[in-house]
Motif scaffolding. Structure first.
Motif, PDB file in Angstrom:
ATOM      1  N   VAL A   1       0.871  -1.173   0.000  1.00 40.65           N
ATOM      2  CA  VAL A   1       0.000   0.000   0.000  1.00 40.65           C
ATOM      3  C   VAL A   1       0.908   1.223   0.000  1.00 40.65           C
ATOM      4  CG1 VAL A   1      -1.879   1.227   1.153  1.00 40.65           C
ATOM      5  CG2 VAL A   1      -1.733  -1.278   1.319  1.00 40.65           C
ATOM      6  N   PRO A   2       1.055   1.907  -1.122  1.00 43.51           N
ATOM      7  CA  PRO A   2       2.005   3.025  -1.200  1.00 43.51           C
ATOM      8  C   PRO A   2       1.764   4.059  -0.105  1.00 43.51           C
ATOM      9  CG  PRO A   2       1.223   2.443  -3.396  1.00 43.51           C
ATOM     10  CD  PRO A   2       0.395   1.656  -2.422  1.00 43.51           C
ATOM     11  N   GLY A   3       2.842   4.460   0.519  1.00 41.35           N
ATOM     12  CA  GLY A   3       2.777   5.470   1.559  1.00 41.35           C
ATOM     13  C   GLY A   3       2.489   4.951   2.950  1.00 41.35           C
ATOM     14  N   LEU A   4       2.112   3.656   3.068  1.00 44.03           N
ATOM     15  CA  LEU A   4       1.729   3.118   4.373  1.00 44.03           C
ATOM     16  C   LEU A   4       2.528   1.896   4.802  1.00 44.03           C
ATOM     17  CD1 LEU A   4      -2.197   3.365   4.278  1.00 44.03           C
ATOM     18  CD2 LEU A   4      -0.573   4.898   5.420  1.00 44.03           C
ATOM     19  N   GLY A   5       2.873   1.028   3.874  1.00 45.30           N
ATOM     20  CA  GLY A   5       3.541  -0.226   4.221  1.00 45.30           C
ATOM     21  C   GLY A   5       2.909  -1.376   3.467  1.00 45.30           C
ATOM     22  N   ILE A   6       2.908  -2.565   4.070  1.00 37.19           N
ATOM     23  CA  ILE A   6       2.302  -3.711   3.392  1.00 37.19           C
ATOM     24  C   ILE A   6       1.204  -4.324   4.251  1.00 37.19           C
ATOM     25  CG2 ILE A   6       4.497  -4.163   2.257  1.00 37.19           C
ATOM     26  CD1 ILE A   6       4.611  -6.836   3.813  1.00 37.19           C
ATOM     27  N   ARG A   7       0.255  -4.924   3.564  1.00 36.70           N
ATOM     28  CA  ARG A   7      -0.843  -5.609   4.237  1.00 36.70           C
ATOM     29  C   ARG A   7      -0.328  -6.863   4.938  1.00 36.70           C
ATOM     30  NH1 ARG A   7      -6.119  -4.389   1.493  1.00 36.70           N
ATOM     31  NH2 ARG A   7      -5.665  -2.988  -0.249  1.00 36.70           N
ATOM     32  N   CYS A   8      -0.943  -7.163   6.063  1.00 35.53           N
ATOM     33  CA  CYS A   8      -0.673  -8.443   6.718  1.00 35.53           C
ATOM     34  C   CYS A   8      -1.344  -9.566   5.938  1.00 35.53           C
ATOM     35  CB  CYS A   8      -1.180  -8.400   8.154  1.00 35.53           C
ATOM     36  SG  CYS A   8      -0.937  -9.941   9.062  1.00 35.53           S
ATOM     37  N   VAL A   9      -2.590  -9.338   5.537  1.00 34.53           N
ATOM     38  CA  VAL A   9      -3.339 -10.294   4.731  1.00 34.53           C
ATOM     39  C   VAL A   9      -3.892  -9.566   3.522  1.00 34.53           C
ATOM     40  CG1 VAL A   9      -3.896 -11.899   6.581  1.00 34.53           C
ATOM     41  CG2 VAL A   9      -5.374  -9.939   6.184  1.00 34.53           C
ATOM     42  N   SER A  10      -4.055 -10.287   2.434  1.00 32.01           N
ATOM     43  CA  SER A  10      -4.391  -9.656   1.158  1.00 32.01           C
ATOM     44  C   SER A  10      -5.792  -9.066   1.119  1.00 32.01           C
ATOM     45  CB  SER A  10      -4.242 -10.679   0.022  1.00 32.01           C
ATOM     46  OG  SER A  10      -5.117 -11.786   0.222  1.00 32.01           O
TER      47      SER A  10
ATOM     48  N   VAL B   1      -2.329  -2.505   7.295  1.00 30.35           N
ATOM     49  CA  VAL B   1      -0.880  -2.639   7.125  1.00 30.35           C
ATOM     50  C   VAL B   1      -0.240  -2.864   8.486  1.00 30.35           C
ATOM     51  CG1 VAL B   1      -0.784  -1.245   5.022  1.00 30.35           C
ATOM     52  CG2 VAL B   1      -0.500  -0.133   7.254  1.00 30.35           C
ATOM     53  N   THR B   2       0.851  -3.629   8.494  1.00 33.30           N
ATOM     54  CA  THR B   2       1.537  -3.948   9.747  1.00 33.30           C
ATOM     55  C   THR B   2       3.025  -3.632   9.626  1.00 33.30           C
ATOM     56  OG1 THR B   2       1.552  -6.247   8.967  1.00 33.30           O
ATOM     57  CG2 THR B   2      -0.066  -5.659  10.653  1.00 33.30           C
ATOM     58  N   GLY B   3       3.568  -3.110  10.727  1.00 29.72           N
ATOM     59  CA  GLY B   3       4.946  -2.660  10.723  1.00 29.72           C
ATOM     60  C   GLY B   3       5.962  -3.776  10.627  1.00 29.72           C
ATOM     61  N   ALA B   4       5.743  -4.873  11.341  1.00 26.87           N
ATOM     62  CA  ALA B   4       6.725  -5.956  11.340  1.00 26.87           C
ATOM     63  C   ALA B   4       6.851  -6.575   9.950  1.00 26.87           C
ATOM     64  CB  ALA B   4       6.342  -7.019  12.363  1.00 26.87           C
ATOM     65  N   GLU B   5       5.708  -6.862   9.323  1.00 29.20           N
ATOM     66  CA  GLU B   5       5.759  -7.433   7.974  1.00 29.20           C
ATOM     67  C   GLU B   5       6.415  -6.470   6.995  1.00 29.20           C
ATOM     68  OE1 GLU B   5       2.731 -10.022   9.976  1.00 29.20           O
ATOM     69  OE2 GLU B   5       3.334  -7.925  10.074  1.00 29.20           O
ATOM     70  N   THR B   6       6.114  -5.181   7.113  1.00 30.90           N
ATOM     71  CA  THR B   6       6.728  -4.211   6.220  1.00 30.90           C
ATOM     72  C   THR B   6       8.243  -4.215   6.369  1.00 30.90           C
ATOM     73  OG1 THR B   6       4.754  -2.804   6.315  1.00 30.90           O
ATOM     74  CG2 THR B   6       6.781  -1.782   5.535  1.00 30.90           C
ATOM     75  N   CYS B   7       8.729  -4.246   7.601  1.00 29.73           N
ATOM     76  CA  CYS B   7      10.176  -4.225   7.820  1.00 29.73           C
ATOM     77  C   CYS B   7      10.832  -5.532   7.396  1.00 29.73           C
ATOM     78  CB  CYS B   7      10.475  -3.910   9.278  1.00 29.73           C
ATOM     79  SG  CYS B   7      10.172  -2.178   9.677  1.00 29.73           S
TER      80      CYS B   7
ATOM     81  N   ARG C   1      12.312   3.097   0.504  1.00 28.40           N
ATOM     82  CA  ARG C   1      11.005   3.750   0.389  1.00 28.40           C
ATOM     83  C   ARG C   1       9.989   3.125   1.336  1.00 28.40           C
ATOM     84  NH1 ARG C   1      10.416   3.369  -4.746  1.00 28.40           N
ATOM     85  NH2 ARG C   1       8.871   1.708  -4.927  1.00 28.40           N
ATOM     86  N   LEU C   2       9.958   1.801   1.377  1.00 30.72           N
ATOM     87  CA  LEU C   2       9.018   1.125   2.271  1.00 30.72           C
ATOM     88  C   LEU C   2       9.328   1.414   3.738  1.00 30.72           C
ATOM     89  CD1 LEU C   2       8.345  -2.464   0.869  1.00 30.72           C
ATOM     90  CD2 LEU C   2       6.661  -0.707   1.371  1.00 30.72           C
ATOM     91  N   PHE C   3      10.613   1.450   4.052  1.00 22.51           N
ATOM     92  CA  PHE C   3      10.993   1.725   5.437  1.00 22.51           C
ATOM     93  C   PHE C   3      10.538   3.128   5.837  1.00 22.51           C
ATOM     94  CE2 PHE C   3      14.221   2.686   8.796  1.00 22.51           C
ATOM     95  CZ  PHE C   3      13.823   1.711   9.687  1.00 22.51           C
ATOM     96  N   ALA C   4      10.688   4.068   4.946  1.00 20.35           N
ATOM     97  CA  ALA C   4      10.211   5.429   5.230  1.00 20.35           C
ATOM     98  C   ALA C   4       8.688   5.460   5.335  1.00 20.35           C
ATOM     99  CB  ALA C   4      10.695   6.386   4.140  1.00 20.35           C
ATOM    100  N   ASP C   5       8.016   4.697   4.487  1.00 20.63           N
ATOM    101  CA  ASP C   5       6.551   4.693   4.484  1.00 20.63           C
ATOM    102  C   ASP C   5       5.968   4.240   5.812  1.00 20.63           C
ATOM    103  OD1 ASP C   5       6.469   5.586   1.886  1.00 20.63           O
ATOM    104  OD2 ASP C   5       5.924   3.646   1.004  1.00 20.63           O
TER     105      ASP C   5
END
Length: 341
Positions: free
Chosen positions: A230-239, A244-250, A267-271
């Motif tokens: 999800v641009p600007g926020l991170g990644i989804r835990c589930v589709s 979005v969750t911080g641990a999965e994003t990192c 970019r993702l880390f900043a998001d």
């Protein structure tokens, strides 16, 4: 970018939740070996040696004769007595990481018997096909199935154990053979694993754990990028959830860094920094439809993943290449894992 001062502040937020006996709990109050080790690794990056030592003492105190740890402990007592294989394997990652960061061979030697028992427990639960079943239950019965995410983490555990064995001059060739077999299964046999494809971890963990690298890894990460990111926020835990969750994003940041995709990693880390609290801790996730933190908690394991990602990107310690430098076995076939195809 996160500074050393930020890392220390975040590590201190983990230390603040460490219990008197050395365990580092989930927000719900239980401790499991995998998340506990992740938190010890993060505190090691920040130089919190006393807290890390207490954490390894907790692991030594709660390891069982078969080499495993209870799935969940509360106040030092097992409340779920099964033993997960990925929990046991991750202890090797932690001890190897601590040696990289500190250079303290004496600590590694003191913890070596614990690592050997843990990885032998894991290898004992590898099937003839190569996957490792996810647990042995409270009655000692092996599970009937394996998990892709768990086995990807186990692969890193076995590789870390081999590296540690070589440094300590106590080779364990059966671990290397088990890692090679597991890597082959992760690369080529998707039917070996239960279908958890709605979870983002099943997407990137084969890369994070080192079983898939090079062009195959980049192709794999590209394949589901739009599903989970999800641009600007991170990644989804589930589709299928706006969460979005911080641990999965990192963890995805670490996977991207491991294959040389620094631009997207940074970019993702900043998001995901919108999850940072003023005290240096991190909210577990953000529900972007309801515009609320969900669950309403700040978790030690999320803070730990942030610190490990920061170290990988900024090179604060000699452990910065932990995920980048996992030895890779041969990749003879394109990576085919896609349960939804």
């Amino acid at each position: 970018m996160i500074t050393r001062e930020h890392v220390l502040q975040t590590a201190l937020s983990i230390a603040a939740i460490q219990e008197d006996d050395g365990g580092v709990p989930w927000p719900e109050g239980h401790v499991d070996a995998w998340n506990h080790v992740e938190c010890l690794m993060a505190m090691s990056v920040a130089g919190l040696e006393d807290e890390v030592e207490r954490g390894y003492a907790w692991l030594e105190a709660h390891q069982r004769e078969d080499g495993s740890w209870p799935m969940k402990l509360v106040a030092g007592e097992a409340v779920e007595r099964g033993g997960e294989t990925n929990h046991a394997a991750y202890v090797a990652v932690g001890v190897w990481h601590d040696l990289l960061v500190t250079g303290d061979l004496d600590n590694a030697r003191r913890r070596w018997d614990m690592v050997k028992k843990a990885l032998d427990y894991v290898v004992d639960l590898q099937t003839p096909r190569g996957e490792v079943v996810w647990e042995r239950d409270a009655l000692g019965r092996p599970s009937g199935y394996a998990l892709l995410t768990g086995c990807s983490s186990i692969h890193q555990g076995l590789r870390s154990g081999v590296l540690l064995a070589d440094r300590l001059d106590d080779p364990q060739p059966h671990w290397e053979l088990a890692a090679d077999r597991l890597a082959n299964t992760l690369q080529n046999t998707p039917e070996a694993f239960a279908d958890k494809s709605r979870f983002s971890m099943d997407w990137y963990y084969p890369v994070l754990g080192g079983a898939v690298r090079g062009d195959l890894a980049l192709d794999l990460l590209d394949k589901e990028w739009d599903t989970f990111v999800v641009p600007g926020l991170g990644i989804r835990c589930v589709s299928d959830q706006p969460w979005v969750t911080g641990a999965e994003t990192c963890e995805l940041v670490l996977a991207l860094d491991a294959v040389g995709d620094r631009e997207r990693a940074e970019r993702l880390f900043a998001d995901m920094q919108h999850l940072r609290h003023e005290d240096g801790s991190y909210w577990t996730g953000w529900q972007f439809a309801n515009l609320k933190h969900f669950p309403h908690e700040r978790s030690g394991y999320t803070a730990a993943a942030v610190i490990l990602a920061a170290d990988a990107l900024s090179g604060f310690t000699q452990g910065a290449g932990l995920f980048r430098d996992i030895p890779v076995s041969g990749q003879s076939h394109p990576f085919q894992y896609d349960k939804r195809a």
